[in-house]
Design a protein around this motif. Sequence first.
Motif, PDB file in Angstrom:
ATOM      1  N   LEU A 271       0.803  -1.206   0.000  1.00  0.00           N
ATOM      2  CA  LEU A 271       0.000   0.000   0.000  1.00  0.00           C
ATOM      3  C   LEU A 271       0.846   1.270   0.000  1.00  0.00           C
ATOM      4  N   ASN A 272       2.145   1.144   0.288  1.00  0.00           N
ATOM      5  CA  ASN A 272       3.038   2.292   0.224  1.00  0.00           C
ATOM      6  C   ASN A 272       3.484   2.586  -1.199  1.00  0.00           C
ATOM      7  N   GLY A 273       3.044   1.752  -2.132  1.00  0.00           N
ATOM      8  CA  GLY A 273       3.462   1.947  -3.514  1.00  0.00           C
ATOM      9  C   GLY A 273       4.779   1.279  -3.837  1.00  0.00           C
ATOM     10  N   VAL A 274       5.272   0.451  -2.940  1.00  0.00           N
ATOM     11  CA  VAL A 274       6.510  -0.283  -3.208  1.00  0.00           C
ATOM     12  C   VAL A 274       6.187  -1.517  -4.034  1.00  0.00           C
TER      13      VAL A 274
ATOM     14  N   THR B 204      -1.066  -1.569  11.323  1.00  0.00           N
ATOM     15  CA  THR B 204      -0.547  -0.203  11.412  1.00  0.00           C
ATOM     16  C   THR B 204      -1.270   0.651  10.386  1.00  0.00           C
ATOM     17  N   ARG B 205      -1.694   1.795  10.817  1.00  0.00           N
ATOM     18  CA  ARG B 205      -2.438   2.675   9.916  1.00  0.00           C
ATOM     19  C   ARG B 205      -1.479   3.559   9.131  1.00  0.00           C
ATOM     20  N   GLY B 206      -2.028   4.169   8.112  1.00  0.00           N
ATOM     21  CA  GLY B 206      -1.258   5.131   7.342  1.00  0.00           C
ATOM     22  C   GLY B 206      -1.116   6.430   8.116  1.00  0.00           C
ATOM     23  N   GLU B 207      -0.370   7.347   7.546  1.00  0.00           N
ATOM     24  CA  GLU B 207      -0.101   8.598   8.245  1.00  0.00           C
ATOM     25  C   GLU B 207      -0.463   9.826   7.434  1.00  0.00           C
ATOM     26  N   MET B 208      -1.059   9.620   6.309  1.00  0.00           N
ATOM     27  CA  MET B 208      -1.458  10.782   5.502  1.00  0.00           C
ATOM     28  C   MET B 208      -2.784  11.298   6.031  1.00  0.00           C
ATOM     29  N   GLU B 209      -3.079  12.510   5.752  1.00  0.00           N
ATOM     30  CA  GLU B 209      -4.342  13.168   6.124  1.00  0.00           C
ATOM     31  C   GLU B 209      -4.464  13.379   7.622  1.00  0.00           C
ATOM     32  N   THR B 210      -3.354  13.336   8.343  1.00  0.00           N
ATOM     33  CA  THR B 210      -3.460  13.552   9.788  1.00  0.00           C
ATOM     34  C   THR B 210      -3.078  14.963  10.174  1.00  0.00           C
ATOM     35  N   GLY B 211      -2.501  15.666   9.225  1.00  0.00           N
ATOM     36  CA  GLY B 211      -2.065  17.019   9.552  1.00  0.00           C
ATOM     37  C   GLY B 211      -0.700  17.055  10.185  1.00  0.00           C
ATOM     38  N   ASN B 212      -0.155  15.872  10.526  1.00  0.00           N
ATOM     39  CA  ASN B 212       1.185  15.822  11.120  1.00  0.00           C
ATOM     40  C   ASN B 212       2.171  15.260  10.108  1.00  0.00           C
TER      41      ASN B 212
ATOM     42  N   THR C 185       4.667  12.707   8.504  1.00  0.00           N
ATOM     43  CA  THR C 185       4.696  11.251   8.643  1.00  0.00           C
ATOM     44  C   THR C 185       5.867  10.864   9.535  1.00  0.00           C
ATOM     45  N   ARG C 186       5.610   9.962  10.467  1.00  0.00           N
ATOM     46  CA  ARG C 186       6.648   9.590  11.429  1.00  0.00           C
ATOM     47  C   ARG C 186       7.290   8.257  11.074  1.00  0.00           C
ATOM     48  N   HIS C 187       6.546   7.365  10.442  1.00  0.00           N
ATOM     49  CA  HIS C 187       7.088   6.056  10.101  1.00  0.00           C
ATOM     50  C   HIS C 187       6.991   5.779   8.606  1.00  0.00           C
ATOM     51  N   TYR C 188       6.774   6.801   7.854  1.00  0.00           N
ATOM     52  CA  TYR C 188       6.758   6.685   6.404  1.00  0.00           C
ATOM     53  C   TYR C 188       5.711   5.703   5.904  1.00  0.00           C
ATOM     54  N   GLN C 189       4.570   5.668   6.559  1.00  0.00           N
ATOM     55  CA  GLN C 189       3.464   4.856   6.076  1.00  0.00           C
ATOM     56  C   GLN C 189       2.594   5.760   5.213  1.00  0.00           C
ATOM     57  N   LEU C 190       2.877   5.735   3.941  1.00  0.00           N
ATOM     58  CA  LEU C 190       2.430   6.796   3.048  1.00  0.00           C
ATOM     59  C   LEU C 190       1.107   6.465   2.390  1.00  0.00           C
ATOM     60  N   PHE C 191       0.123   6.187   3.204  1.00  0.00           N
ATOM     61  CA  PHE C 191      -1.232   5.951   2.714  1.00  0.00           C
ATOM     62  C   PHE C 191      -2.194   6.519   3.750  1.00  0.00           C
ATOM     63  N   SER C 192      -3.459   6.411   3.465  1.00  0.00           N
ATOM     64  CA  SER C 192      -4.463   7.083   4.273  1.00  0.00           C
ATOM     65  C   SER C 192      -4.440   6.614   5.728  1.00  0.00           C
ATOM     66  N   ALA C 193      -4.652   7.577   6.638  1.00  0.00           N
ATOM     67  CA  ALA C 193      -4.693   7.266   8.066  1.00  0.00           C
ATOM     68  C   ALA C 193      -5.893   6.397   8.425  1.00  0.00           C
ATOM     69  N   SER C 194      -6.861   6.323   7.547  1.00  0.00           N
ATOM     70  CA  SER C 194      -8.040   5.502   7.837  1.00  0.00           C
ATOM     71  C   SER C 194      -7.867   4.077   7.332  1.00  0.00           C
ATOM     72  N   ASP C 195      -6.716   3.782   6.790  1.00  0.00           N
ATOM     73  CA  ASP C 195      -6.482   2.473   6.172  1.00  0.00           C
ATOM     74  C   ASP C 195      -5.395   1.708   6.929  1.00  0.00           C
ATOM     75  N   PHE C 196      -5.420   0.405   6.843  1.00  0.00           N
ATOM     76  CA  PHE C 196      -4.379  -0.440   7.415  1.00  0.00           C
ATOM     77  C   PHE C 196      -3.450  -0.920   6.302  1.00  0.00           C
ATOM     78  N   TYR C 197      -2.203  -1.123   6.673  1.00  0.00           N
ATOM     79  CA  TYR C 197      -1.213  -1.592   5.704  1.00  0.00           C
ATOM     80  C   TYR C 197      -1.585  -2.973   5.187  1.00  0.00           C
ATOM     81  N   ARG C 198      -1.405  -3.161   3.908  1.00  0.00           N
ATOM     82  CA  ARG C 198      -1.564  -4.501   3.346  1.00  0.00           C
ATOM     83  C   ARG C 198      -0.637  -4.646   2.145  1.00  0.00           C
ATOM     84  N   ASP C 199      -0.349  -5.905   1.841  1.00  0.00           N
ATOM     85  CA  ASP C 199       0.505  -6.187   0.691  1.00  0.00           C
ATOM     86  C   ASP C 199       0.062  -7.475   0.022  1.00  0.00           C
ATOM     87  N   GLY C 200       0.585  -7.696  -1.166  1.00  0.00           N
ATOM     88  CA  GLY C 200       0.229  -8.903  -1.908  1.00  0.00           C
ATOM     89  C   GLY C 200       1.454  -9.440  -2.623  1.00  0.00           C
TER      90      GLY C 200
END
Lengths: 70, 370
Positions: free
Chosen positions: B18-21, B335-343, B345-360
């Motif tokens: 979800l980080n685009g990696v 772990t949630r994303g950190e975008m749209e929080t106004g702060n 990013t602290r852990h570079y989770q570069l997706f929406s704060a309302s979403d949880f990390y996932r990968d495939g």
Amino acid sequence: MRNKTRWIGILLSLTFVKCANVKPLDREILSDPIMQIRPDDQGQKIEEQNRPRREGTVGGRSGAGGGCGC
Amino acid sequence: MNPSAGIFDLKYMYYEDLNGVWNYTPALRLKGSPAKDFTLQWDQEIDAVSGASRRLGMRQIGSLGDHDLLLDGMSGASKREIRHSESVRVEYGKDERKAGGSITFSDEADYTSYGAAFSASMDFNRRNTTLSSELGWLEDDFHPLGAFRGLGGKKKIRSLSLGIFQILTRYSLAGVTLDYIRNDGYLGHPYLPVILANGALILENVPAIRNSVAATASWIQGYHFAQKLGSIHLHYGLYADDWEMRSQSAEMQWYQYLIHDFGLRLRMRHYLQTSAGFARESYLGNELYRVSDIRYYEFRYLSFGAKVFGSISNALPAWLPDRWEIAYDRGFRNTRGEMETGNPTRHYQLFSASDFYRDGTFMAGLGFDW
């Protein structure tokens, strides 16, 4: 404590002796690929190379965890 | 399935999160017996990975020039790197004894690694019990490029692995492995600067030594269902190191042949890790050690996967593959994303704060026997 340790060792030894009763001719099932500890060794190696990108602990079945900049 | 004198296996893996990696890995394995009692194996991998340079609002950090402005913080590799990795292994096995050695080499623009490993195993109890050991050594050199040039350093990895496997019945076996791993040198990377409480950026700094121990217990239970062989694999692992990180992993795999050699594998894995002792949610800048890498924080990860596999009829032309497989795994992290929080990013989770990390992860393979 020493007696307890001795008995645990004896019991474990008896367990292994009791289990070690499969003759080579009876191991056809155990030789099947889906009965191996690592049925897909190459695939697992690739996955374990990817795991440090996501997890902070290294070691165990994944080996040394080095070898890439991930 | 009949045993073969040698194999040639091709695998292809594609990973994205979800980080685009993303990561493409074509790989091949060639294994054969060049002489009596000897086995020679060559593994070759090519990784094309999106990398993880923090852009800091600038373009073209790293040796490659492109216009990728996406912030990417999962891995520490430079952006869009191509990595190649080779490994050659020789093994000698006669009667109850086996010994082997391997050398490995991998290289990408900012990271080089080479090493060797030696292994030995012995069977006893009429080959119902196997003791195994392996000693490994790696020398890594991290040499960042672009804006991070001059940082990085060398790393040594030493590992010792001991294992015991026991056949229990005609349908089951179990085993335990113990690993000790020591890392020395430059163990972090500069690509994820720490964001201080005042918003300033400062380089990550981690200890130069890491001692790790891990144990894994495995149990494999076979059975017949409608005259078709199936098996359940259970693996449980524990890990601890002197960075105060602990982890547990539990994995279950279910294999079942359905028709002839066509089969299905389902698997589930749960992973739980604690934080490193020096990982904090906020830094002032006077701390000795500091990280913003999510991999050093506490999280749970759950993955599910399925694979179908089979063999191809010998009646078909010999140049066609003998085996095939297709697999897909999906993972979720709490772990949630950190975008749209106004702060920041602290852990570079570069997706929406309302979403949880996932990968495939997708993997496909073809195998040739001779």
